[in-house]
Design a protein around this motif. Structure first.
Motif, PDB file in Angstrom:
ATOM      1  N   VAL A  95       0.831  -1.206   0.000  1.00 34.38           N
ATOM      2  CA  VAL A  95       0.000   0.000   0.000  1.00 34.38           C
ATOM      3  C   VAL A  95       0.864   1.254   0.000  1.00 34.38           C
ATOM      4  N   SER A  96       1.874   1.271   0.853  1.00 37.37           N
ATOM      5  CA  SER A  96       2.756   2.428   0.964  1.00 37.37           C
ATOM      6  C   SER A  96       3.515   2.673  -0.333  1.00 37.37           C
ATOM      7  N   THR A  97       4.044   1.614  -0.928  1.00 38.43           N
ATOM      8  CA  THR A  97       4.838   1.752  -2.150  1.00 38.43           C
ATOM      9  C   THR A  97       3.970   2.163  -3.325  1.00 38.43           C
ATOM     10  N   GLU A  98       2.789   1.576  -3.438  1.00 36.70           N
ATOM     11  CA  GLU A  98       1.891   1.930  -4.537  1.00 36.70           C
ATOM     12  C   GLU A  98       1.507   3.410  -4.466  1.00 36.70           C
ATOM     13  N   ALA A  99       1.245   3.902  -3.250  1.00 35.91           N
ATOM     14  CA  ALA A  99       0.850   5.306  -3.095  1.00 35.91           C
ATOM     15  C   ALA A  99       1.985   6.247  -3.510  1.00 35.91           C
ATOM     16  N   ALA A 100       3.210   5.928  -3.097  1.00 37.68           N
ATOM     17  CA  ALA A 100       4.356   6.775  -3.440  1.00 37.68           C
ATOM     18  C   ALA A 100       4.615   6.772  -4.941  1.00 37.68           C
ATOM     19  N   LEU A 101       4.534   5.588  -5.568  1.00 37.89           N
ATOM     20  CA  LEU A 101       4.754   5.496  -7.004  1.00 37.89           C
ATOM     21  C   LEU A 101       3.654   6.218  -7.780  1.00 37.89           C
ATOM     22  N   ARG A 102       2.399   6.041  -7.350  1.00 38.79           N
ATOM     23  CA  ARG A 102       1.285   6.689  -8.042  1.00 38.79           C
ATOM     24  C   ARG A 102       1.414   8.203  -7.991  1.00 38.79           C
ATOM     25  N   LYS A 103       1.803   8.722  -6.843  1.00 36.79           N
ATOM     26  CA  LYS A 103       1.977  10.170  -6.692  1.00 36.79           C
ATOM     27  C   LYS A 103       3.074  10.691  -7.610  1.00 36.79           C
ATOM     28  N   ALA A 104       4.076   9.848  -7.880  1.00 34.67           N
ATOM     29  CA  ALA A 104       5.184  10.244  -8.751  1.00 34.67           C
ATOM     30  C   ALA A 104       4.893   9.969 -10.226  1.00 34.67           C
ATOM     31  N   GLY A 105       3.693   9.442 -10.516  1.00 34.35           N
ATOM     32  CA  GLY A 105       3.320   9.220 -11.906  1.00 34.35           C
ATOM     33  C   GLY A 105       3.588   7.827 -12.437  1.00 34.35           C
ATOM     34  N   TYR A 106       3.792   6.865 -11.543  1.00 35.28           N
ATOM     35  CA  TYR A 106       4.055   5.492 -11.955  1.00 35.28           C
ATOM     36  C   TYR A 106       2.871   4.594 -11.606  1.00 35.28           C
ATOM     37  N   VAL A 107       2.806   3.466 -12.292  1.00 39.73           N
ATOM     38  CA  VAL A 107       1.802   2.440 -12.017  1.00 39.73           C
ATOM     39  C   VAL A 107       2.531   1.221 -11.460  1.00 39.73           C
ATOM     40  N   MET A 108       1.984   0.624 -10.411  1.00 36.21           N
ATOM     41  CA  MET A 108       2.617  -0.542  -9.803  1.00 36.21           C
ATOM     42  C   MET A 108       1.829  -1.805 -10.102  1.00 36.21           C
ATOM     43  N   ILE A 109       2.534  -2.843 -10.542  1.00 35.14           N
ATOM     44  CA  ILE A 109       1.956  -4.177 -10.704  1.00 35.14           C
ATOM     45  C   ILE A 109       2.396  -5.016  -9.511  1.00 35.14           C
ATOM     46  N   LEU A 110       1.450  -5.699  -8.869  1.00 34.22           N
ATOM     47  CA  LEU A 110       1.740  -6.462  -7.656  1.00 34.22           C
ATOM     48  C   LEU A 110       1.617  -7.958  -7.927  1.00 34.22           C
ATOM     49  N   CYS A 111       2.656  -8.707  -7.590  1.00 33.87           N
ATOM     50  CA  CYS A 111       2.691 -10.158  -7.805  1.00 33.87           C
ATOM     51  C   CYS A 111       3.003 -10.861  -6.490  1.00 33.87           C
TER      52      CYS A 111
END
Length: 340
Positions: A95-111
């Motif tokens: 959750v923490s990593t996805e939020a930081a990446l999204r704010k910076a303009g990235y999309v996170m894929i979780l496996c």
């Protein structure tokens, strides 16, 4: 050259032809071929450019879209590989990593790798095929695919557990210090012979917590052989906690205090205590490590060293940015919350 590298036309298959193949054929360096392929001909003579261009056409070389995307950072997708997402700690990191990446303009894929090396490798390859800009590996395990990913120099950040192959950027806590804090907590309450519960297939992070705990007790005069340890096999920490606690009790009864190297292990130990009509924490103090947010709801009996997973994401993003810019990898130790 193997027969499978040749197509029906007699030409080399595109996927078998690399920059190194072209370089060997033309007698120039891989770096020179790379510059010509990317349109940077300034250092090469016209004759060399023509020779390389002819070889590219003749051999059927095609630039790797994965390598090109990684070099140019055109991808805005980052892959996180994490084990056992039913564990609240793993979910909190995601959750923490996805939020930081999204704010910076990235999309996170979780496996979810389920702590299995073959699944980890499958996902590493699948995410490479998706042209991801980098990888966030939470509690990674040793595997061939990981070795290859690191060998290619692709951006990787290790979280919670250090690189099992050694080196690399890391985001997590000082696990030995956390274990030492747990020992201090128990000694301050007069618990001089506490025990420790851990997994049989122990990861570096939890092994360091147990080691820090034992070392601090020994430093305060507790004989090493008086510190009971119990473990159990498996991947589910709840089940491990239950089985390890049962082994501990069978080997000498309940101690007055137990370090459980994760909150989930503490949940399993508590289940056995409840079945044994043992009052926690009155009869035995259980100390966990994680500080899961749900503890206030389901485990008010648990004293836990809190890891601020909600801050991990920004550190992970900064580590990726450093690698994208060509900076040297580093280790980030996030302060844990000491026990009161």
């Amino acid at each position: 050259m193997t027969p499978r590298a040749i197509g029906k036309s007699g030409r080399l298959r595109h996927e078998s032809v690399s920059l190194a193949t072209v370089a060997q054929d033309t007698g120039v360096s891989v770096a020179t071929v790379s510059r010509i392929v990317n349109g940077k001909n300034g250092r090469a003579s016209a004759e060399t450019v023509a020779r390389v261009a002819e070889a590219i056409e003749r051999l059927g070389y095609r630039p790797s879209p994965v390598g090109r995307a990684l070099r140019r950072r055109t991808s805005r997708v980052v892959a996180m590989l994490s084990p056992n997402l039913d564990n609240p700690a793993m979910a909190a990191i995601a959750v923490s990593t996805e939020a930081a990446l999204r704010k910076a303009g990235y999309v996170m894929i979780l496996c979810d790798t389920h702590d299995r090396p073959e699944l980890q490798d499958d996902y590493l390859q699948a995410m490479r095929d998706q042209l991801v800009a980098g990888y966030v590996l939470v509690s990674a395990v040793r595997s061939k695919g990981l070795e290859q990913t690191l060998g290619r120099g692709e951006p990787v950040v290790f979280v919670a557990r250090r690189n099992p192959l050694g080196g690399g950027p890391y985001v997590g806590i000082d696990n030995r210090a956390a274990g030492a804090d747990a020992a201090d907590f128990m000694l301050a309450r007069g618990i001089e012979r506490p025990a420790v519960l851990l997994a049989a297939e122990n990861a570096s992070s939890t092994a360091e917590r147990a080691a820090g705990f034992v070392d601090r007790l020994v430093a305060h005069g507790v004989p090493a052989d008086a510190i009971r340890r119990a473990s159990a096999p498996g991947l589910s920490h709840i089940e491990i906690g239950y089985a390890a606690a049962r082994a501990l009790v069978a080997g000498g009864g309940w101690p007055r205090g137990v370090l459980c190297v994760s909150d989930m292990i503490a949940y399993g130990a508590y289940r056995l205590a409840a079945e044994s009509d043992l009052a926690i924490p009155r009869d035995c103090a259980l100390v966990g490590v994680d500080g899961n947010a749900i503890n206030n709801w389901i485990a008010p009996w648990l004293t836990s060293i809190r890891i601020p997973y909600e801050t991990f994401g920004q550190h992970v993003l900064e580590q990726l940015r450093s690698q994208w810019s060509g900076a040297e990898a580093s280790e980030v130790y996030v302060p844990h919350q000491p026990l009161i």
